[in-house]
Enzyme design. Structure first.
Site, short mmCIF file in Angstrom:
data_model
loop_
_atom_site.label_atom_id
_atom_site.label_comp_id
_atom_site.label_asym_id
_atom_site.label_seq_id
_atom_site.Cartn_x
_atom_site.Cartn_y
_atom_site.Cartn_z
CE LYS A 155 -11.28 3.74 3.90
NZ LYS A 155 -9.98 3.32 4.42
N1 PMP Z 1 -7.85 -2.08 6.10
C1 PMP Z 1 -7.67 -0.77 6.32
C2 PMP Z 1 -7.29 -0.32 7.69
C3 PMP Z 1 -7.80 0.15 5.28
O1 PMP Z 1 -7.62 1.45 5.49
C4 PMP Z 1 -8.14 -0.33 3.99
C5 PMP Z 1 -8.27 0.65 2.85
N2 PMP Z 1 -9.58 1.11 2.72
C6 PMP Z 1 -8.33 -1.69 3.81
C7 PMP Z 1 -8.18 -2.55 4.89
C8 PMP Z 1 -8.74 -2.23 2.48
O2 PMP Z 1 -10.08 -1.92 2.26
P1 PMP Z 1 -10.66 -1.82 0.77
O3 PMP Z 1 -10.24 -3.05 0.08
O4 PMP Z 1 -12.13 -1.76 0.96
O5 PMP Z 1 -10.08 -0.59 0.19
#
Ligand code: PMP
Length: 307
Positions: A155
């Protein structure tokens, strides 16, 4: 929406205007940052806030720092305590969105691995119309970044330039959001969420090798389907035209929550309204995150009334 009074930098509460980094820091010059987006949910009955799956977010933050070879570990306990202190300092008693950002500070070059700085922000974040009403989407002509070039599993703030290109194009073309395909042409995810569809009553979502973020909400959704709605999710490749064949589809993420997808490339999904499984999932999801359902207590970190 008004800015919060305070942010937190390196574990210290600072006034909003004082949370700054230098223009020559690698995080500004090269996008050398990793982050997490988390939600806190206000439970009005118990007068407490719950941070949803904080530990899993912190684990993923450490994974991102490790892959990007950031110089030193940040103590999770310290982050958790600083976050709770910040929420209390901002006197937040409503649903919020939290951002934890870890960045390469100083004035180094592209390969600098430190010094590391970290910041926290807490902003009011009521549930959006996208969740209650749904969204209209297009398949983006921009491809999702690839694991061997810019891993989506990490991320990293810089990854979101890929999402920006796709989102901005989608918005100009009149859509609420876009679905991005991998370099092989299979469904990956949206710029900020994972994707699910329902075909013949079976939920399906791209596998973790489809250039997606290994989303915590994706995991929560699969658990809810299995534990409460008697559905086992298929983790598999999804073709573009399956998007047009699905009975239901939705996006999920900590920030997005659960957003029904009403159309893709102007093809209505199912009957063109949020489907029954998506609505049942939303109901259980919000009951869990808000602590109205008491199971999965380990997913919720209380802010005001610690156990
Ligand atoms: N994909 C991307 C590209 C994101 O930015 C996010 C948000 N964090 C998600 C998926 C969903 O991840 P999460 O459920 O861990 O927030």
């Amino acid at each position: 929406m008004a800015n919060p009074k305070y942010l937190s930098m390196n574990g210290e509460i600072v006034p909003f205007a004082e949370a700054k980094v230098h223009v020559l820091s690698p995080c500004v010059k090269y996008g050398a940052g990793v982050f997490e987006g988390i939600r806190g949910y206000w439970n009005a009955e118990r007068k407490d806030m719950y941070l949803f799956r904080l530990r899993e977010h912190l684990q993923r933050l450490h994974f991102s720092m490790n892959v990007m070879r950031f110089a030193h570990e940040i103590d999770s306990r310290k982050v958790e305590n600083a976050l709770i202190d910040l929420i209390k300092a901002n006197e937040l008693r409503e649903d919020i969105h939290i951002r934890i950002l870890v960045y390469v500070d100083g004035d180094g070059d592209m390969a600098s691995t430190g010094p590391i700085g970290w910041s926290l922000s807490t902003l009011p974040a009521p549930t959006t119309k996208a969740v209650t009403e749904g969204v209209h989407c297009a398949v983006s002509s921009w491809r999702r970044i690839n694991d061997n070039a810019m891993p989506a599993r990490v991320k990293a703030t810089a990854n979101y330039n890929n999402g920006r290109l796709a989102s901005l194009q989608g918005r100009l073309d009149g859509y609420d959001n876009v679905i991005m395909l991998t370099h092989l042409g299979r469904v990956a995810e949206s710029p900020g969420s994972c994707f699910f569809m329902v075909r013949n009553g079976v939920p399906a979502t791209p596998g973790v090798t489809s250039d997606i973020l290994e989303s915590i909400t994706r995991d929560t959704v699969m658990r809810i389907f299995e534990e409460y709605l008697e559905r086992k999710t298929e983790e598999r490749d999804i073709d573009r035209t399956e998007l047009y064949a699905a009975e239901e589809s939705f996006f999920c993420g900590s920030g997005y929550e659960i957003q029904p997808v009403l159309s893709v490339d102007r093809h209505p999904v199912g009957t063109g309204v949020a489907g029954p499984l998506t609505r049942a999932l939303q109901q259980k999801y919000f009951a869990l995150v808000r602590g109205q359902a008491t199971d999965h207590a380990a997913w919720r970190t209380p802010v005001y009334l610690p156990n």
